[in-house]
Scaffold this motif. Structure first.
Motif, short mmCIF file in Angstrom:
data_model
loop_
_atom_site.label_atom_id
_atom_site.label_comp_id
_atom_site.label_asym_id
_atom_site.label_seq_id
_atom_site.Cartn_x
_atom_site.Cartn_y
_atom_site.Cartn_z
N LEU A 237 0.85 -1.19 0.00
CA LEU A 237 0.00 0.00 0.00
C LEU A 237 0.89 1.24 0.00
N HIS A 238 0.59 2.17 -0.89
CA HIS A 238 1.38 3.39 -1.02
C HIS A 238 1.17 4.31 0.18
N TYR A 239 2.19 5.08 0.52
CA TYR A 239 2.13 5.99 1.66
C TYR A 239 1.04 7.05 1.51
N GLU A 240 0.65 7.37 0.29
CA GLU A 240 -0.40 8.38 0.07
C GLU A 240 -1.68 8.00 0.81
N PHE A 241 -1.91 6.72 1.01
CA PHE A 241 -3.08 6.29 1.77
C PHE A 241 -3.06 6.91 3.17
N TYR A 242 -1.93 6.81 3.83
CA TYR A 242 -1.82 7.34 5.19
C TYR A 242 -1.93 8.86 5.19
N ARG A 243 -1.24 9.51 4.27
CA ARG A 243 -1.28 10.97 4.19
C ARG A 243 -2.72 11.46 3.98
N ASP A 244 -3.44 10.81 3.08
CA ASP A 244 -4.83 11.17 2.80
C ASP A 244 -5.72 10.89 4.01
N ALA A 245 -5.50 9.77 4.68
CA ALA A 245 -6.34 9.39 5.83
C ALA A 245 -6.25 10.38 6.98
N LEU A 246 -5.12 11.07 7.10
CA LEU A 246 -4.97 12.05 8.19
C LEU A 246 -5.99 13.18 8.09
N ALA A 247 -6.56 13.38 6.92
CA ALA A 247 -7.60 14.41 6.74
C ALA A 247 -8.96 13.92 7.22
N TYR A 248 -9.03 12.66 7.66
CA TYR A 248 -10.31 12.07 8.04
C TYR A 248 -10.29 11.46 9.44
N PRO A 249 -10.08 12.26 10.48
CA PRO A 249 -10.19 11.67 11.83
C PRO A 249 -11.66 11.35 12.12
N ALA A 250 -11.93 10.12 12.48
CA ALA A 250 -13.31 9.69 12.72
C ALA A 250 -13.97 10.50 13.82
N SER A 251 -13.19 10.94 14.80
CA SER A 251 -13.78 11.69 15.92
C SER A 251 -14.33 13.04 15.48
N HIS A 252 -13.93 13.55 14.31
CA HIS A 252 -14.41 14.84 13.83
C HIS A 252 -15.63 14.73 12.91
N ALA A 253 -15.92 13.52 12.43
CA ALA A 253 -17.05 13.33 11.52
C ALA A 253 -18.36 13.40 12.29
N GLN A 254 -19.25 14.23 11.84
CA GLN A 254 -20.55 14.41 12.50
C GLN A 254 -21.55 13.40 11.96
N VAL A 255 -21.83 12.38 12.74
CA VAL A 255 -22.75 11.32 12.33
C VAL A 255 -23.84 11.23 13.39
N GLN A 256 -25.09 11.36 12.95
CA GLN A 256 -26.21 11.33 13.89
C GLN A 256 -27.08 10.10 13.74
N VAL A 257 -26.88 9.30 12.71
CA VAL A 257 -27.76 8.15 12.46
C VAL A 257 -27.51 7.05 13.48
N PRO A 258 -28.54 6.24 13.76
CA PRO A 258 -28.35 5.11 14.68
C PRO A 258 -27.26 4.19 14.16
N THR A 259 -26.37 3.81 15.07
CA THR A 259 -25.20 3.01 14.70
C THR A 259 -25.02 1.87 15.69
N LEU A 260 -24.84 0.67 15.15
CA LEU A 260 -24.56 -0.51 15.95
C LEU A 260 -23.12 -0.93 15.66
N ILE A 261 -22.31 -1.03 16.72
CA ILE A 261 -20.91 -1.42 16.57
C ILE A 261 -20.66 -2.71 17.34
N PHE A 262 -20.04 -3.67 16.66
CA PHE A 262 -19.56 -4.89 17.28
C PHE A 262 -18.05 -4.80 17.38
N GLN A 263 -17.50 -5.07 18.56
CA GLN A 263 -16.06 -4.99 18.76
C GLN A 263 -15.58 -6.18 19.57
N GLY A 264 -14.54 -6.84 19.08
CA GLY A 264 -13.94 -7.95 19.80
C GLY A 264 -12.98 -7.46 20.87
N MET A 265 -13.11 -7.99 22.05
CA MET A 265 -12.22 -7.60 23.15
C MET A 265 -10.83 -8.21 23.00
N LEU A 266 -10.68 -9.20 22.13
CA LEU A 266 -9.39 -9.85 21.89
C LEU A 266 -8.77 -9.37 20.58
#
Length: 194
Positions: free
Chosen positions: A118-147
């Motif tokens: 994977l080219h480094y441009e992926f990481y550089r581009d992703a820095l413009a998209y911190p998930a904590s800054h995205a405003q999402v109001q729709v109902p969301t169900l998250i499954f997360q493994g503790m392991l």
């Protein structure tokens, strides 16, 4: 895409045309294009790992752009919502600097069950998209493994805190959540009302 009277499932290949040149921006553009081609109506986005991170951003970005295809709900499995927050935590000391210096880095592609560059441009581009800054109001169900050793559970738990629209389901499982597929499917059907 899920409508009231009809249901159509679409699983676009967001790696195309080439995984090596992948960027978050390109994937978001592709999701928008796929949704725009579908029939009008509410949409449910589902994604795992990087796909969960992408679905979260797509819900924030596409709400204003595609009014005839409103994002109604999200179902995210081990979403990489902390990606880019801490480069050493994500990749280890010096790994991102090395990635930038060499231009590419090898990653295990879970969908193809094989390592891919994977080219480094992926990481550089992703820095413009911190998930904590995205405003999402729709109902969301998250499954997360503790392991999970790919997406750290604590980061997902912290991300969900204070988000009233997000329901977090913690499972004693790894990144791919393979031991809980039936349970997740039943809970997802209830969440989606189908």
């Amino acid at each position: 895409q899920v409508g009231v009277e009809q249901e159509e499932r679409i699983a676009p290949d967001l790696n195309a045309p080439d995984f090596g040149t992948l960027t978050v921006t390109r994937m978001l553009d592709d999701v928008g294009a796929v949704l725009a081609q579908g029939p009008p109506g509410p949409v449910v986005l589902m994604g795992s790992s990087l796909g969960g991170y992408l679905a979260w951003h797509a819900a924030a970005r596409l709400a204003a752009v595609l009014p005839h295809h409103p994002i109604a709900k999200l179902v995210l499995l081990a979403p990489a919502v902390t990606f880019g927050r801490n480069r050493e935590e994500d990749f280890g000391p010096g790994a991102v600097d090395e990635w930038e210096r060499t231009g590419t880095r090898e990653f295990f592609h879970h969908g193809e069950n094989a390592p891919r560059q994977l080219h480094y441009e992926f990481y550089r581009d992703a820095l413009a998209y911190p998930a904590s800054h995205a405003q999402v109001q729709v109902p969301t169900l998250i499954f997360q493994g503790m392991l999970d050793d790919v997406v750290k559970p604590q980061g997902v738990i912290e991300f969900c805190q204070g988000r009233a629209n997000v329901s977090l389901r913690l499972l004693q499982d790894g990144h791919q959540l393979l031991a809980h597929l039936d349970e997740m499917w039943l809970e997802t059907r209830t969440f989606l009302g189908c």
